[in-house]
Design an enzyme around this catalytic site. Structure first.
Site, PDB file in Angstrom:
ATOM      1  N   GLU A   1      -1.260  -2.522  -0.902  1.00  0.00           N
ATOM      2  CA  GLU A   1      -1.067  -2.398   0.544  1.00  0.00           C
ATOM      3  C   GLU A   1      -1.874  -3.446   1.311  1.00  0.00           C
ATOM      4  O   GLU A   1      -3.041  -3.699   1.006  1.00  0.00           O
ATOM      5  CB  GLU A   1      -1.501  -0.994   0.981  1.00  0.00           C
ATOM      6  CG  GLU A   1      -1.325  -0.710   2.455  1.00  0.00           C
ATOM      7  CD  GLU A   1      -1.920   0.619   2.876  1.00  0.00           C
ATOM      8  OE1 GLU A   1      -1.526   1.125   3.938  1.00  0.00           O
ATOM      9  OE2 GLU A   1      -2.780   1.158   2.148  1.00  0.00           O
TER      10      GLU A   1
ATOM     11  N   LYS B   1       5.487   2.935   7.330  1.00  0.00           N
ATOM     12  CA  LYS B   1       4.656   4.049   6.856  1.00  0.00           C
ATOM     13  C   LYS B   1       4.788   5.257   7.783  1.00  0.00           C
ATOM     14  O   LYS B   1       4.575   5.164   8.992  1.00  0.00           O
ATOM     15  CB  LYS B   1       3.210   3.571   6.777  1.00  0.00           C
ATOM     16  CG  LYS B   1       2.223   4.554   6.178  1.00  0.00           C
ATOM     17  CD  LYS B   1       0.877   3.868   6.003  1.00  0.00           C
ATOM     18  CE  LYS B   1      -0.170   4.745   5.370  1.00  0.00           C
ATOM     19  NZ  LYS B   1      -1.443   4.006   5.137  1.00  0.00           N
TER      20      LYS B   1
ATOM     21  N   CYS C   1       0.659   4.249   0.706  1.00  0.00           N
ATOM     22  CA  CYS C   1      -0.670   4.859   0.695  1.00  0.00           C
ATOM     23  C   CYS C   1      -0.654   6.338   1.070  1.00  0.00           C
ATOM     24  O   CYS C   1      -0.279   7.164   0.251  1.00  0.00           O
ATOM     25  CB  CYS C   1      -1.617   4.048   1.565  1.00  0.00           C
ATOM     26  SG  CYS C   1      -3.365   4.349   1.156  1.00  0.00           S
TER      27      CYS C   1
END
Length: 286
Positions: free
Chosen positions: A45, A118, A155
């Site tokens: 990331e 995200k 993540c």
């Protein structure tokens, strides 16, 4: 009938503060992975820089750029086309006045298949991402690449079983999670790396899919990143891994047709009862 196999790779590296050395190192490791037969290669990331979300600093907004014409995306497009590999490219995206934590999916011919923003944005000591990123608006997505149908979470998404399940329901054959996770500044005694792994290994088990997790490693100011990137198989077993200090590449090969048969045999998707899961559409179960 020829088996439909795919070789996946995770990259693990430490990041400097400077963009060019970081991107050059990612390119070097992508080339190494391709030499080892990898076809879908996952960097970690926000690999262009140090993890800048530890504190709230307005100057870091300047790191965000639009996807179209993004120099790192263009560079990875050329690399993907040269090597014939798929590369999910993590970046800090600027879309008008809004900023996102985004992965752009580059296929093996260098074309951009789309992007994912995200969905789950953490906000805590050392991980103050809500200052930098709006919650993603793309929904969970999958892409038909040259080497199979992939789903990508970023993540904090990796902790949510809903994210993994949504991607596999849409036909994802492999789940990939670029991440940045390390020590907790407020609690030096808290080591979350084992829970981090187990959560994703659980996605492998309950969805009967391989999971590829790519983390950064090394010391950045007062924060040490865990590394321990891994690839898990359909039963959650670790089939390849790196430790908490080394940089490099891991690979694993999977037979996608075999996995599809196993997925049917386990019956998790046959026996699902989505009509009973309405509570999941609420925040408090009411």
């Amino acid at each position: 009938m020829t088996a439909r196999t795919v070789t996946v790779a995770a990259i693990q590296m430490s990041m400097s503060r400077e963009l060019e050395p970081n991107v050059a190192r990612v390119e070097e490791l992508v080339r190494e992975a391709a030499k080892r037969g990898a076809q879908v290669i996952l960097p970690s990331e926000l690999f262009e820089s140090h993890y800048f979300c530890k504190t709230q600093v307005e100057d870091h907004f300047d790191l965000a750029r639009p996807i179209t014409g993004h120099p790192t995306v263009v560079r990875m497009q050329k690399l993907a086309a040269e090597l014939g590999v798929v590369i999910p490219v993590s970046l800090y995206e600027r879309s008008g006045p809004v900023l996102y934590n985004t992965v752009v999916i580059v296929d093996a011919d260098g074309s951009v298949l789309g992007h994912y923003r995200k969905s789950h944005i953490p906000d805590g000591p050392g991980y103050q991402e809500k200052f930098y990123f709006a919650p993603g608006d793309t929904g969970f997505k999958v892409w038909d690449t040259r080497f199979g149908r992939i789903g990508v979470g970023i993540c904090w998404d990796q902790w949510y079983p809903e994210c993994a399940r949504a991607m596999v329901v849409q036909g994802a054959e492999i789940l990939l999670y670029p991440t940045a996770i390390g020590t907790e500044p407020h609690d030096p005694g808290l080591d979350s790396r084992h829970a981090w792994r187990l959560a994703m290994q659980g996605h492998s088990v309950s969805n009967v899919v391989p999971v590829v997790a790519s983390n950064r490693v090394g010391q950045e100011d007062d924060q040490r990143f865990y590394g321990t990137s891994f690839i898990s198989g359909l039963l959650g077993e670790i089939v390849a891994e790196l430790d908490d200090q080394e940089e490099g590449v891991i690979t694993a090969t999977f037979d996608l047709d075999f996995l599809a048969r196993r997925r049917s045999a386990w019956g998790f998707f046959r026996d699902r009862r989505p009509e009973l899961y309405g509570a999941l559409l609420t925040r408090d179960g009411s």
